[in-house]
Scaffold this motif. Structure first.
Motif, mmCIF file in Angstrom:
data_model
loop_
_atom_site.group_PDB
_atom_site.id
_atom_site.type_symbol
_atom_site.label_atom_id
_atom_site.label_comp_id
_atom_site.label_asym_id
_atom_site.label_seq_id
_atom_site.Cartn_x
_atom_site.Cartn_y
_atom_site.Cartn_z
ATOM 1 N N ARG A 221 -2.942 4.179 7.357
ATOM 2 C CA ARG A 221 -1.497 4.463 7.338
ATOM 3 C C ARG A 221 -0.897 4.092 5.986
ATOM 4 O O ARG A 221 -0.073 4.825 5.434
ATOM 5 C CB ARG A 221 -0.809 3.693 8.464
ATOM 6 C CG ARG A 221 0.694 3.916 8.518
ATOM 7 C CD ARG A 221 1.284 3.455 9.823
ATOM 8 N NE ARG A 221 2.736 3.476 9.801
ATOM 9 C CZ ARG A 221 3.503 3.183 10.845
ATOM 10 N NH1 ARG A 221 2.945 2.868 12.001
ATOM 11 N NH2 ARG A 221 4.814 3.211 10.764
ATOM 12 N N ALA A 222 -1.305 2.937 5.441
ATOM 13 C CA ALA A 222 -0.807 2.507 4.137
ATOM 14 C C ALA A 222 -1.220 3.477 3.039
ATOM 15 O O ALA A 222 -0.429 3.800 2.146
ATOM 16 C CB ALA A 222 -1.324 1.104 3.819
ATOM 17 N N ALA A 223 -2.471 3.957 3.097
ATOM 18 C CA ALA A 223 -2.967 4.881 2.079
ATOM 19 C C ALA A 223 -2.201 6.196 2.101
ATOM 20 O O ALA A 223 -1.821 6.730 1.045
ATOM 21 C CB ALA A 223 -4.458 5.129 2.286
ATOM 22 N N LEU A 224 -1.962 6.726 3.293
ATOM 23 C CA LEU A 224 -1.229 7.982 3.408
ATOM 24 C C LEU A 224 0.200 7.834 2.902
ATOM 25 O O LEU A 224 0.757 8.744 2.286
ATOM 26 C CB LEU A 224 -1.238 8.466 4.866
ATOM 27 C CG LEU A 224 -2.609 8.841 5.430
ATOM 28 C CD1 LEU A 224 -2.513 9.165 6.917
ATOM 29 C CD2 LEU A 224 -3.208 10.010 4.662
ATOM 30 N N TRP A 225 0.798 6.678 3.154
ATOM 31 C CA TRP A 225 2.158 6.400 2.657
ATOM 32 C C TRP A 225 2.161 6.235 1.141
ATOM 33 O O TRP A 225 3.007 6.787 0.438
ATOM 34 C CB TRP A 225 2.684 5.139 3.339
ATOM 35 C CG TRP A 225 4.056 4.713 2.901
ATOM 36 C CD1 TRP A 225 5.248 5.133 3.413
ATOM 37 C CD2 TRP A 225 4.368 3.775 1.868
ATOM 38 N NE1 TRP A 225 6.283 4.516 2.760
ATOM 39 C CE2 TRP A 225 5.767 3.680 1.800
ATOM 40 C CE3 TRP A 225 3.600 3.009 0.989
ATOM 41 C CZ2 TRP A 225 6.429 2.850 0.904
ATOM 42 C CZ3 TRP A 225 4.246 2.179 0.084
ATOM 43 C CH2 TRP A 225 5.636 2.102 0.034
ATOM 44 N N LEU A 226 1.184 5.483 0.622
ATOM 45 C CA LEU A 226 1.145 5.170 -0.802
ATOM 46 C C LEU A 226 0.907 6.405 -1.648
ATOM 47 O O LEU A 226 1.390 6.487 -2.789
ATOM 48 C CB LEU A 226 0.052 4.136 -1.080
ATOM 49 C CG LEU A 226 0.049 3.518 -2.487
ATOM 50 C CD1 LEU A 226 1.277 2.627 -2.680
ATOM 51 C CD2 LEU A 226 -1.227 2.727 -2.730
ATOM 52 N N ALA A 227 0.181 7.360 -1.113
ATOM 53 C CA ALA A 227 -0.146 8.573 -1.864
ATOM 54 C C ALA A 227 1.106 9.321 -2.313
ATOM 55 O O ALA A 227 1.068 10.097 -3.280
ATOM 56 C CB ALA A 227 -1.020 9.483 -1.021
ATOM 57 N N LYS A 228 2.233 9.061 -1.647
ATOM 58 C CA LYS A 228 3.479 9.767 -1.946
ATOM 59 C C LYS A 228 4.438 8.945 -2.813
ATOM 60 O O LYS A 228 5.553 9.393 -3.104
ATOM 61 C CB LYS A 228 4.181 10.142 -0.644
ATOM 62 C CG LYS A 228 3.335 10.973 0.298
ATOM 63 C CD LYS A 228 4.031 11.151 1.640
ATOM 64 C CE LYS A 228 3.136 11.889 2.625
ATOM 65 N NZ LYS A 228 3.766 11.995 3.971
ATOM 66 N N GLN A 229 4.024 7.744 -3.217
ATOM 67 C CA GLN A 229 4.945 6.844 -3.909
ATOM 68 C C GLN A 229 4.812 6.924 -5.432
ATOM 69 O O GLN A 229 3.750 7.263 -5.962
ATOM 70 C CB GLN A 229 4.716 5.398 -3.453
ATOM 71 C CG GLN A 229 4.788 5.209 -1.953
ATOM 72 C CD GLN A 229 6.043 5.779 -1.316
ATOM 73 O OE1 GLN A 229 7.149 5.529 -1.801
ATOM 74 N NE2 GLN A 229 5.879 6.525 -0.232
ATOM 75 N N ALA A 230 5.899 6.562 -6.100
ATOM 76 C CA ALA A 230 5.919 6.472 -7.558
ATOM 77 C C ALA A 230 5.168 5.216 -7.995
ATOM 78 O O ALA A 230 4.899 4.323 -7.176
ATOM 79 C CB ALA A 230 7.366 6.414 -8.047
ATOM 80 N N PRO A 231 4.785 5.102 -9.272
ATOM 81 C CA PRO A 231 4.140 3.872 -9.746
ATOM 82 C C PRO A 231 4.960 2.630 -9.402
ATOM 83 O O PRO A 231 6.187 2.651 -9.435
ATOM 84 C CB PRO A 231 4.055 4.098 -11.257
ATOM 85 C CG PRO A 231 3.965 5.582 -11.405
ATOM 86 C CD PRO A 231 4.869 6.123 -10.332
ATOM 87 N N GLY A 232 4.254 1.562 -9.057
ATOM 88 C CA GLY A 232 4.908 0.312 -8.692
ATOM 89 C C GLY A 232 3.999 -0.503 -7.803
ATOM 90 O O GLY A 232 2.941 -0.033 -7.379
ATOM 91 N N ARG A 233 4.407 -1.732 -7.542
ATOM 92 C CA ARG A 233 3.631 -2.609 -6.668
ATOM 93 C C ARG A 233 4.312 -2.685 -5.312
ATOM 94 O O ARG A 233 5.502 -3.011 -5.217
ATOM 95 C CB ARG A 233 3.475 -4.000 -7.286
ATOM 96 C CG ARG A 233 2.621 -4.942 -6.431
ATOM 97 C CD ARG A 233 2.168 -6.154 -7.193
ATOM 98 N NE ARG A 233 1.343 -7.006 -6.344
ATOM 99 C CZ ARG A 233 0.614 -8.023 -6.778
ATOM 100 N NH1 ARG A 233 0.578 -8.308 -8.079
ATOM 101 N NH2 ARG A 233 -0.106 -8.748 -5.950
ATOM 102 N N TYR A 234 3.564 -2.405 -4.269
ATOM 103 C CA TYR A 234 4.123 -2.328 -2.918
ATOM 104 C C TYR A 234 3.412 -3.288 -1.970
ATOM 105 O O TYR A 234 2.347 -3.832 -2.293
ATOM 106 C CB TYR A 234 3.993 -0.887 -2.387
ATOM 107 C CG TYR A 234 4.718 0.141 -3.212
ATOM 108 C CD1 TYR A 234 6.056 0.410 -2.997
ATOM 109 C CD2 TYR A 234 4.041 0.847 -4.224
ATOM 110 C CE1 TYR A 234 6.733 1.359 -3.759
ATOM 111 C CE2 TYR A 234 4.708 1.789 -4.990
ATOM 112 C CZ TYR A 234 6.044 2.051 -4.756
ATOM 113 O OH TYR A 234 6.708 2.989 -5.519
ATOM 114 N N ALA A 235 4.026 -3.475 -0.792
ATOM 115 C CA ALA A 235 3.466 -4.344 0.237
ATOM 116 C C ALA A 235 3.508 -3.620 1.574
ATOM 117 O O ALA A 235 4.199 -2.606 1.736
ATOM 118 C CB ALA A 235 4.244 -5.654 0.324
ATOM 119 N N MET A 236 2.796 -4.133 2.563
ATOM 120 C CA MET A 236 2.735 -3.502 3.880
ATOM 121 C C MET A 236 4.103 -3.421 4.551
ATOM 122 O O MET A 236 4.369 -2.490 5.308
ATOM 123 C CB MET A 236 1.773 -4.267 4.792
ATOM 124 C CG MET A 236 0.297 -3.978 4.538
ATOM 125 S SD MET A 236 -0.191 -2.263 4.831
ATOM 126 C CE MET A 236 0.117 -2.080 6.583
#
Length: 242
Positions: A221-236
């Motif tokens: 789920r995290a990978a599918l969400w992250l694939a759409k995000q701009a550069p940056g550091r994210y958390a669950m």
């Protein structure tokens, strides 16, 4: 369909993620072992998931940056140097780093943060975790994640408040500290308790993992969400919109 590549695909978590992808009918871009060149997988995948080892992280981040591929990092036992590398990579690609990809643990961390923020420092905070006999790092990444949430709730950091070792005559407990205890044995996948102990009363928040599938489900789920995000550091927490 988003193609997910797995670093550390032969490990317990790597195999669980591959099984989750197969169950979902999702695209699996392939996987690598520690001896493999990480670059081809980074080029083939739309997003990477890394559950390998701290020693491999630098090469995996370099490959992800070179191909501009987002990466979810679930590897635990990371040092401050590793986190500095993650910060550098996050300036160029989307990176989600977490000590635990479980959706339940993510929500638990939010509850811990909330409780710590609302209770005074005379409520002592202790974190107890237990894992299987083969786990090589302690405290667990999840315990540290929960401790960081508690510290954040109190407007401080783990570096300022954590206590990891109690042996011998230690003296009375210092107010405001966050203590850790690690248990190892058997085949326990992961049990975590956060105890908030006040005068005459106690709150306990508990999460028990019965299957690695919960971590694999959250990682996908995290990978599918992250694939759409701009550069940056994210958390669950951001994956759940918390």
């Amino acid at each position: 369909m988003t193609a997910i590549g797995i670093y550390g695909s032969r490990g317990r978590m790597g195999q669980a993620i591959a099984a989750e992808l197969a169950g979902l009918g999702a695209r699996h871009a392939g996987g690598t072992d520690a001896k493999d060149d990480p670059a081809p997988l980074a080029q083939a995948a739309d997003v990477l998931v890394d559950f390998s080892s701290p020693a491999a992280l630098e090469a995996h981040l370099a490959a992800a940056r070179a191909s501009r591929t987002p990466i979810v990092i679930g590897t635990t036992g990371l040092s401050s140097a590793h986190h500095a590398l993650i910060d550098e990579a996050a300036a160029e690609i989307a990176v989600l780093q977490t000590g635990n990809t479980s959706l339940g643990v993510t929500l638990m961390a939010q509850l811990v943060r909330e409780a710590a923020a609302r209770l005074d420092s005379d409520w002592d905070i202790e974190i107890v975790e237990m894992h299987h006999r083969h786990k090589v790092d302690a405290p667990s990444g999840t315990a540290l994640l929960l401790g960081a949430a508690a510290a954040d709730g109190r407007g401080t950091t783990l570096a300022e408040t954590s206590v990891y070792d109690r042996a011998g005559v230690t003296g009375a407990r210092s107010e405001g500290t966050i203590g850790f205890a690690s248990l190892r044995g058997g085949s326990v996948i992961g049990d975590h308790s956060v105890v908030l102990a006040g005068e005459g009363e106690r709150i306990e928040l508990v999460h028990r993992a019965d299957s690695r599938a919960i971590f694999a489900r959250g990682a996908v789920r995290a990978a599918l969400w992250l694939a759409k995000q701009a550069p940056g550091r994210y958390a669950m927490a951001e994956v759940l919109g918390l």
